[in-house]
Scaffold this active site. Sequence first.
Site, PDB file in Angstrom:
ATOM      1  N   GLU A 128      27.147  46.458  40.244  1.00 57.03           N
ATOM      2  CA  GLU A 128      28.275  47.114  39.567  1.00 57.03           C
ATOM      3  C   GLU A 128      27.883  47.395  38.130  1.00 57.03           C
ATOM      4  O   GLU A 128      27.255  46.561  37.474  1.00 57.03           O
ATOM      5  CB  GLU A 128      29.534  46.226  39.551  1.00 57.03           C
ATOM      6  CG  GLU A 128      30.225  46.080  40.884  1.00 57.03           C
ATOM      7  CD  GLU A 128      31.509  45.254  40.796  1.00 57.03           C
ATOM      8  OE1 GLU A 128      32.164  45.266  39.728  1.00 57.03           O
ATOM      9  OE2 GLU A 128      31.838  44.591  41.790  1.00 57.03           O
ATOM     10  N   GLU A 186      31.118  37.671  42.533  1.00 53.73           N
ATOM     11  CA  GLU A 186      31.539  37.086  41.252  1.00 53.73           C
ATOM     12  C   GLU A 186      32.223  35.725  41.320  1.00 53.73           C
ATOM     13  O   GLU A 186      33.212  35.485  40.627  1.00 53.73           O
ATOM     14  CB  GLU A 186      32.425  38.074  40.478  1.00 53.73           C
ATOM     15  CG  GLU A 186      31.684  39.329  40.060  1.00 53.73           C
ATOM     16  CD  GLU A 186      32.387  40.132  38.963  1.00 53.73           C
ATOM     17  OE1 GLU A 186      33.502  39.775  38.566  1.00 53.73           O
ATOM     18  OE2 GLU A 186      31.795  41.120  38.504  1.00 53.73           O
TER      19      GLU A 186
HETATM   20  C1  BGP Z   1      34.379  43.397  38.658  1.00 55.45           C
HETATM   21  C2  BGP Z   1      34.911  43.366  40.062  1.00 55.45           C
HETATM   22  C3  BGP Z   1      35.319  44.686  40.616  1.00 55.45           C
HETATM   23  C4  BGP Z   1      35.809  45.700  39.608  1.00 55.45           C
HETATM   24  C5  BGP Z   1      35.159  45.621  38.252  1.00 55.45           C
HETATM   25  C6  BGP Z   1      35.816  46.430  37.153  1.00 55.45           C
HETATM   26  O1  BGP Z   1      34.564  42.168  38.067  1.00 55.45           O
HETATM   27  O2  BGP Z   1      33.932  42.849  40.918  1.00 55.45           O
HETATM   28  O3  BGP Z   1      36.163  44.462  41.695  1.00 55.45           O
HETATM   29  O4  BGP Z   1      37.128  45.914  39.638  1.00 55.45           O
HETATM   30  O5  BGP Z   1      35.035  44.299  37.811  1.00 55.45           O
HETATM   31  O6  BGP Z   1      36.964  45.789  36.684  1.00 55.45           O
HETATM   32  P1  BGP Z   1      38.341  46.522  36.524  1.00 55.45           P
HETATM   33  O7  BGP Z   1      38.633  47.135  37.828  1.00 55.45           O
HETATM   34  O8  BGP Z   1      39.305  45.507  36.163  1.00 55.45           O
HETATM   35  O9  BGP Z   1      38.140  47.509  35.453  1.00 55.45           O
END
Ligand code: BGP
Length: 476
Positions: A374, A176
Amino acid sequence: MAELAKDFFWGGSIAAHQLEGAYQEGGKGLNTMDLFTGGAYGRPRQITEELQADTYYPSHQAIDFYHRYQEDIQMFGDMGFRALRISIDWSRIFPRGDEEEPSREGLDYYHKVIDELRKHKIEPIVTLFHFELPVGIVRNYNSWLSRETIDLYLKFVETVVGEYKGKVNYWVTFNEMNHIDPQTEVSDLFTYILAGLEYSKMQDKKQTLAVLGYHMTLASVKAAKMIRKIDAGNQVGCVFGLTPYYPKTCRPEDMLLSFQDTIRDFYQIDAMVWGEFPKYKMFEYQREGISLEITEADRVAFREGTLDFIGLNYYASAVSSAVKEEGAQEAMFGGELNPYLEKSDWGWTIDPIGLRYLMNFVYRKYQKPIIICENGLGAADEVSETGEIRDDYRIDYLGKHLGQLKKAVLEDGVECFGYLMWAPIDLVSATTGEMKKRYGFIYVDKHDDGSGDLSRKPKASYYWYKEMIASNGENL
Ligand code: BGP
């Protein structure tokens, strides 16, 4: 009806700083995420310059995957996972970031994790930078603002890719990096997690963001070439967190803005796929008075370091409106909320069709293989009195998204070779630092007040995903 490939990578995605804990064990140095306190929805995490006593830092213990990886991987294996995306914490390998020699203990730890995955026939997909930046690199080299940091990153890449040669075939250079862009009014959150720098404290914001984004892109293409040189069989990707924006109305102004909002996050992918830092971006920088140093060697690096695959992180869509109307609600990370869609308890829009749209958009643009790296739902799961965790809303969320993924592949012809759900086990939220925001198929008894015995327990979604994998998505 056609079927998904038999070797489709069903699995999950995790990141070291969000689950390993053991922040002072195995010779690990401090990374920037170790200085990020707990927060909550509506209460941002704080960044401390040094570790402070009596302050809660979620990464320090996290869910103690460092000691429990065997148990956790066993559960992933039992679910039938075919792939797991992990990250290697840079600060476990080069604790300060610039040592001559890597830490043997750090390298050995990831050998054990990778071997364990292989034992369960789970393909490791390894991210080389998922926000775990050694603090020494920020303090002594000004983070990604200096070219020395690119060299230090490449040394780290060369070390680990060489070390795990033959055991790891899929590498991800960055997670990201696209949140860094001079057009974005970013918060401290994204510049901190990517570069250990606070946006609000930056002097010349646009110039600084442009250099950060450029150097990270350059580091990625240089790494791609290096990774394939170490083993020609290696596949190299980079992962982007993308948000499709829809026009609020058919007003041409809304349409144009939705295109601009969506495409803003693509300049780094363009650079990594087309083998050249985009001319339109240089045009924009010139107009904005931003200067970048692009050397001839950089140009060669862009040409030689193109991607083999594109990783997509998808959580939500948003709405672009050229005319600000009263009553419109702002979306979490830009744009407006879509009145046709529901949102999670953390304010993230739930839009399964957005996944199909995004997959098509990216595939038609590049025609490179895609992997969903993800996608998932953060929710405050509760353990019932009888000890079960009935997360039917998660099953509903995942089922609908996977249904759209199937359409993208089987009806639209998108070349997608895997789906890695975030995150198969409850872990620390990156944006809020909470444990309460749970994503997992596996419940972890750990709470934001520090209580909990860290025991693991399958949720209802665990059994659902297991069956889904067994049917290779047939039952979606
Ligand atoms: C993405 C990241 C992850 C993860 C996910 C969910 O942007 O790559 O590391 O954490 O988001 O976000 P959060 O954990 O804040 O809910």
